[in-house]
Design a protein around this motif. Structure first.
Motif, mmCIF file in Angstrom:
data_model
loop_
_atom_site.group_PDB
_atom_site.id
_atom_site.type_symbol
_atom_site.label_atom_id
_atom_site.label_comp_id
_atom_site.label_asym_id
_atom_site.label_seq_id
_atom_site.Cartn_x
_atom_site.Cartn_y
_atom_site.Cartn_z
ATOM 1 N N LYS A 122 0.819 -1.216 0.000
ATOM 2 C CA LYS A 122 0.000 0.000 0.000
ATOM 3 C C LYS A 122 0.851 1.263 0.000
ATOM 4 N N THR A 123 2.031 1.193 0.587
ATOM 5 C CA THR A 123 2.890 2.380 0.614
ATOM 6 C C THR A 123 3.392 2.737 -0.781
ATOM 7 N N LYS A 124 3.526 1.740 -1.653
ATOM 8 C CA LYS A 124 4.005 1.987 -3.013
ATOM 9 C C LYS A 124 2.866 2.266 -3.991
ATOM 10 N N ARG A 125 1.625 2.025 -3.559
ATOM 11 C CA ARG A 125 0.487 2.148 -4.467
ATOM 12 C C ARG A 125 -0.160 3.521 -4.454
ATOM 13 N N ALA A 126 0.231 4.395 -3.562
ATOM 14 C CA ALA A 126 -0.433 5.692 -3.417
ATOM 15 C C ALA A 126 -0.451 6.453 -4.743
ATOM 16 N N GLY A 127 -1.650 6.807 -5.200
ATOM 17 C CA GLY A 127 -1.801 7.567 -6.429
ATOM 18 C C GLY A 127 -1.570 6.770 -7.698
ATOM 19 N N LYS A 128 -1.475 5.436 -7.583
ATOM 20 C CA LYS A 128 -1.162 4.605 -8.745
ATOM 21 C C LYS A 128 -2.181 3.473 -8.908
ATOM 22 N N ILE A 129 -2.015 2.740 -9.991
ATOM 23 C CA ILE A 129 -2.862 1.580 -10.280
ATOM 24 C C ILE A 129 -2.038 0.317 -10.082
ATOM 25 N N TYR A 130 -2.538 -0.559 -9.254
ATOM 26 C CA TYR A 130 -1.879 -1.841 -9.019
ATOM 27 C C TYR A 130 -2.322 -2.824 -10.096
ATOM 28 N N VAL A 131 -1.374 -3.313 -10.881
ATOM 29 C CA VAL A 131 -1.666 -4.332 -11.894
ATOM 30 C C VAL A 131 -1.559 -5.684 -11.189
ATOM 31 N N ASP A 132 -2.678 -6.144 -10.689
ATOM 32 C CA ASP A 132 -2.714 -7.357 -9.867
ATOM 33 C C ASP A 132 -2.727 -8.587 -10.775
ATOM 34 N N TYR A 133 -1.623 -9.320 -10.743
ATOM 35 C CA TYR A 133 -1.495 -10.543 -11.537
ATOM 36 C C TYR A 133 -1.643 -11.795 -10.678
ATOM 37 N N LEU A 134 -1.810 -11.617 -9.368
ATOM 38 C CA LEU A 134 -1.799 -12.755 -8.450
ATOM 39 C C LEU A 134 -3.081 -13.579 -8.487
ATOM 40 N N ARG A 135 -4.059 -13.138 -9.266
ATOM 41 C CA ARG A 135 -5.256 -13.966 -9.450
ATOM 42 C C ARG A 135 -4.960 -15.155 -10.359
ATOM 43 N N ASN A 136 -3.754 -15.186 -10.914
ATOM 44 C CA ASN A 136 -3.381 -16.241 -11.859
ATOM 45 C C ASN A 136 -2.524 -17.313 -11.200
ATOM 46 N N THR A 137 -2.931 -17.704 -10.017
ATOM 47 C CA THR A 137 -2.274 -18.796 -9.311
ATOM 48 C C THR A 137 -3.331 -19.837 -8.951
ATOM 49 N N ARG A 138 -2.910 -21.067 -8.838
ATOM 50 C CA ARG A 138 -3.849 -22.140 -8.509
ATOM 51 C C ARG A 138 -4.504 -21.846 -7.162
ATOM 52 N N GLY A 139 -5.821 -21.850 -7.146
ATOM 53 C CA GLY A 139 -6.565 -21.583 -5.922
ATOM 54 C C GLY A 139 -7.071 -20.163 -5.802
ATOM 55 N N ALA A 140 -6.522 -19.246 -6.617
ATOM 56 C CA ALA A 140 -7.005 -17.866 -6.580
ATOM 57 C C ALA A 140 -8.321 -17.764 -7.345
ATOM 58 N N THR A 141 -9.114 -16.767 -7.003
ATOM 59 C CA THR A 141 -10.400 -16.570 -7.662
ATOM 60 C C THR A 141 -10.522 -15.136 -8.161
ATOM 61 N N SER A 142 -11.475 -14.924 -9.058
ATOM 62 C CA SER A 142 -11.857 -13.573 -9.465
ATOM 63 C C SER A 142 -13.375 -13.526 -9.557
ATOM 64 N N ILE A 143 -13.902 -12.332 -9.479
ATOM 65 C CA ILE A 143 -15.351 -12.166 -9.478
ATOM 66 C C ILE A 143 -15.942 -12.699 -10.784
ATOM 67 N N ALA A 144 -17.075 -13.359 -10.692
ATOM 68 C CA ALA A 144 -17.734 -13.904 -11.880
ATOM 69 C C ALA A 144 -18.503 -12.817 -12.617
ATOM 70 N N ASN A 145 -18.566 -12.944 -13.937
ATOM 71 C CA ASN A 145 -19.416 -12.047 -14.715
ATOM 72 C C ASN A 145 -20.841 -12.087 -14.178
ATOM 73 N N TYR A 146 -21.436 -10.920 -14.026
ATOM 74 C CA TYR A 146 -22.820 -10.727 -13.598
ATOM 75 C C TYR A 146 -23.044 -10.992 -12.114
ATOM 76 N N SER A 147 -21.959 -11.201 -11.366
ATOM 77 C CA SER A 147 -22.120 -11.317 -9.916
ATOM 78 C C SER A 147 -22.379 -9.948 -9.312
ATOM 79 N N LEU A 148 -23.247 -9.919 -8.314
ATOM 80 C CA LEU A 148 -23.415 -8.722 -7.501
ATOM 81 C C LEU A 148 -22.167 -8.499 -6.663
ATOM 82 N N ARG A 149 -21.986 -7.278 -6.187
ATOM 83 C CA ARG A 149 -20.954 -6.957 -5.208
ATOM 84 C C ARG A 149 -21.629 -6.423 -3.949
ATOM 85 N N THR A 150 -21.024 -6.659 -2.812
ATOM 86 C CA THR A 150 -21.608 -6.224 -1.544
ATOM 87 C C THR A 150 -21.168 -4.793 -1.251
ATOM 88 N N ARG A 151 -21.564 -3.894 -2.129
ATOM 89 C CA ARG A 151 -21.208 -2.482 -2.029
ATOM 90 C C ARG A 151 -22.459 -1.626 -2.205
#
Length: 332
Positions: free
Chosen positions: A242-271
């Motif tokens: 977080k200290t390096k991300r201030a004012g920037k965009i984090y290109v998160d590639y860690l969803r590409n590991t076995r066991g990681a997940t990403s939100i499904a198309n058309y899923s609601l978000r709890t926001r």
């Protein structure tokens, strides 16, 4: 304040609306709230419970939403290991990220998977519409999936880049980042797709040959993220710090590991406003006002106007990463 933590426990065509049970009349002549509704083969109890307090959206509304978008939702989740965010008392209260099945499920598939430390654990997957609606009955609001299917767990068929902005980043910069990423993938002769995250950012998704190993996909996505962070260090980082991300965009590639997940198309978000993770055509980005642009109320209208699914060809795109990796290594 909503609390989120991980809970680990082991233990047909969708209709377009809920069938609600008749309201009972009290001794004072007033009708009591609807307590039950049926969604296909699933009974939704406490259908009148408000789960998005600021928007007066109920558990029954959530079930009705998933029924309405089921034809579009299922191709992206069926037979993929999934996790859910459960909010039994609503999105503004305690919510749980759950990847193991709870007791009492009858329509949700289960599979034994080897975890990172070598032990076996039971995971869930959706078999059909009843699986989704049964999980909604158990308080599920968000659906997160692996980038693989249950019949080929040691390889992956999708690469996911999560463009995750820090608070001061404007939407225009996020859109520019997604377009830059698309250009880089185009130069590698790779076809990509884009969706709103339902939160602040965008996801760029790359379909790959199902024979791609997890290691190859992680190495490739890491190389792309590093390339962006090195090329424009004032805009991007490839670390979650977080200290390096201030004012920037984090290109998160860690969803590409076995066991990681990403939100499904058309899923609601709890926001706030119950936003939806929404697949787009690339040319639509200039018309979208944010990662939470579509909601439980507006998304069904969008689907009714679409002539075709923006991602309709994603499963027919079979592309490998070997040649792209060689180009990246040469350019390093």
């Amino acid at each position: 304040m909503r609390v989120m933590h991980v809970l680990k426990t082991v233990s047909k065509a969708a209709p377009t609306s809920l069938h609600r049970s008749a309201s009972k009349t009290s001794t004072r002549g007033r009708k009591s709230p609807v307590q039950r509704a049926t969604a296909g083969a699933i009974t939704i109890t406490h259908a009148d419970r408000v789960v998005y307090p600021g928007e007066s959206i109920t558990k029954g509304d959530v079930a009705a939403y998933y029924q309405r978008v089921m034809t579009s939702l299922l191709p992206n989740v069926v037979k993929r290991p999934l996790s859910v965010i459960r909010c039994p008392e609503g999105a503004r209260n305690t919510c749980f990220f759950q990847k193991h099945p709870m007791g009492g499920l009858h329509h949700v598939g289960t599979i034994e998977l080897k975890e990172e430390k070598g032990s076996l654990a039971t995971y869930m997957y959706a078999k059909n519409a009843s699986s989704i609606l049964e999980l909604v009955q158990f308080g599920a609001m968000e659906f997160h999936v692996w980038s693989t299917r249950i019949d080929r767990l040691e390889t992956t068929d999708r690469v996911v880049f999560d463009l995750d902005p820090s608070p001061r980043v404007t939407w225009e910069r996020i859109v520019a980042a997604a377009r830059l990423l698309k250009v880089q993938l185009d130069e590698l002769e790779l076809t990509s797709f884009v969706r709103t995250s339902g939160g602040k950012g965008l996801h760029v998704v790359l379909p790959v040959n199902p024979a791609c190993s997890w290691d190859l996909v992680k190495d490739f996505s890491h190389a792309i993220a590093t390339r962006m962070a090195t090329g424009q260090p004032q805009e991007f980082v490839d670390t979650a710090s977080k200290t390096k991300r201030a004012g920037k965009i984090y290109v998160d590639y860690l969803r590409n590991t076995r066991g990681a997940t990403s939100i499904a198309n058309y899923s609601l978000r709890t926001r706030k406003n119950a936003p939806v993770a929404t697949p787009l055509r690339w040319e639509e980005l200039s018309k979208i006002e944010g990662g939470d642009a579509f909601t439980i109320r507006s998304l069904p209208r969008r689907l009714s106007r679409l002539r075709k699914d923006p991602w309709e060809n994603i499963d027919s795109v079979k592309q490998t990463l070997s040649a792209a990796m060689k180009k990246l290594e040469v350019g390093a």
